[in-house]
Design a protein around this motif. Structure first.
Motif, short mmCIF file in Angstrom:
data_model
loop_
_atom_site.label_atom_id
_atom_site.label_comp_id
_atom_site.label_asym_id
_atom_site.label_seq_id
_atom_site.Cartn_x
_atom_site.Cartn_y
_atom_site.Cartn_z
N UNK A 1 45.36 23.07 -102.33
CA UNK A 1 47.11 23.33 -102.34
C UNK A 1 47.79 21.86 -102.37
N UNK A 2 47.13 20.91 -101.76
CA UNK A 2 47.81 19.56 -101.77
C UNK A 2 47.76 18.75 -103.08
N UNK A 3 46.40 19.29 -103.76
CA UNK A 3 46.14 18.54 -105.05
C UNK A 3 47.19 19.31 -106.06
N UNK A 4 47.21 20.72 -105.89
CA UNK A 4 48.04 21.43 -106.75
C UNK A 4 49.63 20.92 -106.69
N UNK A 5 50.25 20.81 -105.45
CA UNK A 5 51.55 20.34 -105.35
C UNK A 5 51.85 18.78 -105.91
#
Length: 113
Positions: A65-69
């Protein structure tokens, strides 16, 4: 949201030219034609051609999720849109049950619902 994102990505030429899936008029069949064309050119030029094929059918299950954001922000998705994604991804929680014993509730940091 999907339609708005696609329009934004296409309008700003963010898609990789060889991105065939998830795009209008870019069927995954086009990827087969592209590969076939490259192989044929190699044969015509007496060159070698090699292919590596990977099954990424569960790829969305491991997206962090952090990488996607961070990627979304990099490509211009900021403000309310970014907050919407953060909210959508952070709402998901899991509880594991084994032999009728339930774990504590845990937040999920990977996977696209």
């Amino acid at each position: 949201m999907y339609n708005r994102m696609i329009k934004f990505l296409e309008k700003n030429f963010i898609f990789y030219t060889k991105q065939f899936g998830f795009r209008s008029k870019h069927s995954t069949d086009h990827s087969i034609f592209c590969i076939k064309d490259r192989i044929q050119k190699a044969i015509d030029n007496s060159s070698f051609s090699c292919g590596i094929f990977l099954d990424l059918s569960k790829a969305f299950d491991i997206v962090n999720h952090e990488i996607l954001i961070n990627k979304l922000e990099h490509y211009g998705f900021r403000g309310l849109v970014k907050q919407w994604f953060i909210s959508h991804l952070s709402e998901h929680r899991h509880i594991l049950t084994v032999n009728s014993v339930k774990s504590a509730e845990c937040s999920v940091s990977c996977g696209i619902p």
